[in-house]
Design a protein around this motif. Structure first.
Motif, PDB file in Angstrom:
ATOM      1  N   VAL B 114     -15.423 -38.190  49.405  1.00  0.00           N
ATOM      2  CA  VAL B 114     -14.913 -38.447  48.488  1.00  0.00           C
ATOM      3  C   VAL B 114     -14.979 -39.660  47.161  1.00  0.00           C
ATOM      4  CG1 VAL B 114     -12.145 -39.142  47.365  1.00  0.00           C
ATOM      5  CG2 VAL B 114     -12.531 -38.014  49.714  1.00  0.00           C
ATOM      6  N   PRO B 115     -15.302 -40.448  47.855  1.00  0.00           N
ATOM      7  CA  PRO B 115     -16.056 -41.517  46.580  1.00  0.00           C
ATOM      8  C   PRO B 115     -17.437 -41.245  46.282  1.00  0.00           C
ATOM      9  CG  PRO B 115     -15.795 -42.946  48.277  1.00  0.00           C
ATOM     10  CD  PRO B 115     -14.829 -41.664  49.158  1.00  0.00           C
ATOM     11  N   LEU B 116     -18.094 -40.741  47.506  1.00  0.00           N
ATOM     12  CA  LEU B 116     -19.765 -40.421  46.807  1.00  0.00           C
ATOM     13  C   LEU B 116     -19.531 -38.922  45.162  1.00  0.00           C
ATOM     14  CD1 LEU B 116     -22.542 -40.635  46.808  1.00  0.00           C
ATOM     15  CD2 LEU B 116     -22.204 -39.152  48.864  1.00  0.00           C
ATOM     16  N   SER B 195     -16.286 -29.698  42.108  1.00  0.00           N
ATOM     17  CA  SER B 195     -15.153 -28.650  41.348  1.00  0.00           C
ATOM     18  C   SER B 195     -14.060 -29.584  40.557  1.00  0.00           C
ATOM     19  CB  SER B 195     -14.437 -29.023  43.126  1.00  0.00           C
ATOM     20  OG  SER B 195     -12.976 -28.455  42.724  1.00  0.00           O
ATOM     21  N   LEU B 196     -15.059 -31.558  40.957  1.00  0.00           N
ATOM     22  CA  LEU B 196     -14.500 -31.899  39.600  1.00  0.00           C
ATOM     23  C   LEU B 196     -15.270 -32.069  38.501  1.00  0.00           C
ATOM     24  CD1 LEU B 196     -12.157 -34.888  39.310  1.00  0.00           C
ATOM     25  CD2 LEU B 196     -13.817 -36.399  40.349  1.00  0.00           C
ATOM     26  N   ALA B 197     -16.653 -32.078  38.764  1.00  0.00           N
ATOM     27  CA  ALA B 197     -17.405 -31.545  37.620  1.00  0.00           C
ATOM     28  C   ALA B 197     -16.405 -30.527  36.497  1.00  0.00           C
ATOM     29  CB  ALA B 197     -18.865 -31.598  37.512  1.00  0.00           C
ATOM     30  N   LEU B 228      -9.361 -31.494  44.543  1.00  0.00           N
ATOM     31  CA  LEU B 228      -9.547 -30.808  45.509  1.00  0.00           C
ATOM     32  C   LEU B 228      -8.562 -30.101  46.340  1.00  0.00           C
ATOM     33  CD1 LEU B 228      -8.269 -34.699  46.474  1.00  0.00           C
ATOM     34  CD2 LEU B 228     -10.408 -33.961  47.020  1.00  0.00           C
ATOM     35  N   ILE B 229      -8.222 -29.254  45.494  1.00  0.00           N
ATOM     36  CA  ILE B 229      -7.390 -27.780  46.329  1.00  0.00           C
ATOM     37  C   ILE B 229      -8.630 -26.633  47.365  1.00  0.00           C
ATOM     38  CG2 ILE B 229      -6.573 -25.667  45.520  1.00  0.00           C
ATOM     39  CD1 ILE B 229      -4.963 -26.924  43.490  1.00  0.00           C
ATOM     40  N   PRO B 230      -9.497 -26.353  46.237  1.00  0.00           N
ATOM     41  CA  PRO B 230     -10.583 -25.622  47.027  1.00  0.00           C
ATOM     42  C   PRO B 230     -11.307 -26.458  47.968  1.00  0.00           C
ATOM     43  CG  PRO B 230     -11.789 -26.364  44.738  1.00  0.00           C
ATOM     44  CD  PRO B 230     -10.605 -26.594  44.396  1.00  0.00           C
ATOM     45  N   VAL B 231     -11.000 -27.486  47.766  1.00  0.00           N
ATOM     46  CA  VAL B 231     -11.913 -28.527  49.171  1.00  0.00           C
ATOM     47  C   VAL B 231     -11.379 -28.201  50.275  1.00  0.00           C
ATOM     48  CG1 VAL B 231     -12.337 -31.268  49.787  1.00  0.00           C
ATOM     49  CG2 VAL B 231     -12.553 -29.866  46.848  1.00  0.00           C
ATOM     50  N   VAL B 232      -9.408 -27.866  50.308  1.00  0.00           N
ATOM     51  CA  VAL B 232      -8.297 -28.328  51.039  1.00  0.00           C
ATOM     52  C   VAL B 232      -9.030 -26.494  51.940  1.00  0.00           C
ATOM     53  CG1 VAL B 232      -6.334 -27.254  51.977  1.00  0.00           C
ATOM     54  CG2 VAL B 232      -6.800 -29.676  50.174  1.00  0.00           C
TER      55      VAL B 232
END
Lengths: 279, 308
Positions: B114-116, B195-197, B228-232
């Motif tokens: 998460v932080p990275l 995903s965040l980008a 974070l949705i697709p990460v789940v």
């Protein structure tokens, strides 16, 4: 070379790493300093020296030579698994995507079952019942590997068959088989190359994992996974035994992953779209 | 939502049945006579015949299959040949240790990724972004059967900070969780970054920035949740990899979980126990995938409203 390195450093690094490992493995019979099975029992666990750059193992065998010959097994398993799983998966995926309807439904339900198993577990279970041997490892990895290719190819075929050039070919009366072989499959090839590169990395890791568990290649044939397992008992007195084969696996798998990743970047136009939109 | 859950459960039934059938047939794939193989060379004919009767292998295949399914419904998976105890009891004894290890590895993966991933997305094409890409590739390329011994060598043998093996307090969980969680942390870092980008380009983030939030605030307060949705989904799918990865990790660290039990059972040719272990790990995987889908459907109503 320098220009290419600047433009696509990952691709160049990937190619270099994979080429070095392949050359080292392929030319092992000529390049290896010793016979990988020859035992110098009075010099067991000897550390690295000029004569034996990576030292000797628990039976006094030259670690560098075993590493080079072990690479042949890894590359062979990787290549053959990718080829066989790729062929089966491409056939299934192409038929499912091109024919659609019941054939598609049936083939995809079959692939659902294989997806329902955690891959390596199925491989472990298969090798456990069939017995540890190279051909069983290959079989098990093909059994768990074809699904990924089938899903990928099916998705690609579904997309490509709706494109204008395919519709045009169909309206000109070109038979379905020709459309699939001449027009659709060549367009799936770039994506397949990426999958093959990443798949080979996965197959090499899986083979080494199975050999580590004692379910893969059997001694005295050198295998990177089995070398790490044997080296584990000598972490204290001869750590190089476990470290050297691990680095060999890491370098090979990383090279293949670099290659696959760089190919994704090169083949994914969406990324370029985003770059263009930014300006 | 209830209709969606019911539909998903119904879809699951045939898969569960086929997986159970495959596990049942495992013993029949053994080349030669499985009973002779289990008892080893020099076994007496009377013992072979007794074990064959005990395992039900002397009965017709259809009868064996029906008995297997009936036993499964009652939670009876037969008796372990080596331990001479019910397979279900053994599996349940070892299950908590594997779940503990898998969950701890998941935590390790999140703590790194998460932080990275956030730092990389916020600083695209800068040093931290390049590092995150390299770390992601390193993570997925590191064999856990090598990382484990290297961590033992450094942290348990040279520096003596952590125990070499076993399951005795939270300190003994650190090295196995790191070993198992590193590959997933690489994969998650990459997912969170991309995903965040992607979310950072969405109009709502630009609106938030136009209203005075900094890029970082907009990312953390608004974009991260959606990113974070697709990460789940990936976490759900990767849980299976964690469970199977646990087989190797548990073997390295003598962690008393399901994976080690299965590997020991393979070495001892205790096939009823192998079948039970494979079945339990597969069922856990199927269940986690279902829960992931349900969670995803709760977050995104479009999924549960689809017809198929």
């Amino acid at each position: 070379m320098m220009g290419a390195l600047r433009r696509r450093p990952m691709l160049v690094l990937g190619v270099l790493l994979v080429l070095s490992v392949s050359t080292m493995s392929l030319l092992a019979p000529w390049l290896a300093p010793d016979d990988p099975t020859e035992q110098l029992l009075d010099r067991r666990l000897e550390g690295p020296s000029g004569e034996h750059p990576l030292g000797l193992d628990e039976l006094g065998r030259d670690v560098l030579s075993r590493l080079m010959f072990g690479g042949r097994i890894s590359m062979f398993v990787g290549l053959i698994v990718v080829t066989m799983a790729g062929l089966v998966g491409t056939m299934v995926g192409a038929l499912a995507g091109f024919l659609g309807g019941r054939t598609d439904a049936l083939l995809m339900r079959i692939s659902d079952v294989f997806m329902a198993f955690p891959g390596i577990l199925l491989a472990i279970a298969l090798v456990a019942v069939l017995g540890p041997a190279l051909r069983h490892v290959v079989l098990a990895l093909v059994v768990i590997g074809w699904v990924g290719y089938a899903r990928l190819v099916r998705g690609q075929v579904l997309q490509i068959r709706e494109q204008e050039f395919v519709v045009a070919a169909r309206s000109m009366g070109v038979p379905g088989r020709t459309i699939l072989l001449r027009h659709i499959l060549p367009n799936v090839l770039p994506t397949l190359t990426v999958q093959a590169s990443l798949g080979m990395a996965g197959a090499i890791l899986a083979e080494a994992g199975l050999s580590f568990l004692g379910l893969g290649i059997q001694p005295p044939t050198p295998s990177w996974g089995a070398m790490i397992d044997a080296g584990r008992s000598h972490l204290l007195d001869a750590p190089h035994l476990a470290i050297a084969p691990g680095i060999a696996i890491l370098v090979t798998v990383m090279g293949l992953n670099f290659l696959g990743d760089a190919l994704v970047d090169a083949l994914n136009p969406r990324l370029h779209d985003r770059e263009i939109r930014r300006f | 939502m209830i209709a969606y859950i019911a539909r998903r459960l119904l879809q699951l039934l045939p898969i569960v049945l086929i997986v159970a059938t495959l596990v049942f047939s495992l013993i029949h794939f053994i080349p030669g006579d499985p009973v002779e193989l289990m008892l080893g060379d020099g076994a007496r004919a009377a013992d072979i015949s007794a074990l064959r009767t005990e395992l039900g292998l002397d009965r017709p295949l259809g009868v064996q299959y029906a008995a297997f399914l009936r036993g499964l419904l009652r939670g009876d998976l037969g008796k372990s040949l080596h331990y001479q105890r019910p397979v279900t009891t053994l599996l349940l004894e070892h299950y908590p240790a594997t779940l503990e290890l898998a969950l701890a590895s998941l935590l390790v993966a999140f703590l790194i990724a998460v932080p990275l991933g956030i730092a990389a997305a916020l600083n695209k094409d800068r040093a931290i972004d390049h590092f995150s890409r390299f770390f992601a590739l390193l993570g997925v390329s590191l064999p856990n059967f090598w990382l484990g011994p290297v961590l033992i060598l450094l942290f348990a043998i040279y520096w003596r900070w952590l125990p070499v093996s076993g399951r005795d307090g939270w300190l003994s969980l650190v090295l196995p969780a790191l070993t198992l969680g590193t590959a997933l942390s690489g994969l998650l870092t990459r997912m969170i970054r991309s995903s965040l980008a992607e979310q950072l380009h969405q109009p709502y983030v630009l609106t938030a920035q136009a209203k005075g939030l900094s890029k970082r605030q907009a990312a953390l307060r608004h974009a991260l949740k959606n990113a974070l949705i697709p990460v789940v989904t990936i976490v759900g799918l990767q849980f299976g990899a964690l469970l199977t990865g646990a087989i190797i990790t548990e073997t390295i660290f003598s962690w008393p979980g399901l994976g080690r039990l299965v590997i020991q059972a393979i070495r001892l040719r205790d096939y009823p126990l192998v079948q039970g272990g494979v079945l339990l790990i597969s069922m856990t995987y199927i269940l986690v995938n279902l829960l992931t889908d349900l969670f995803y459907a709760t977050l995104d109503p479009r999924i549960r409203l689809q017809k198929s």
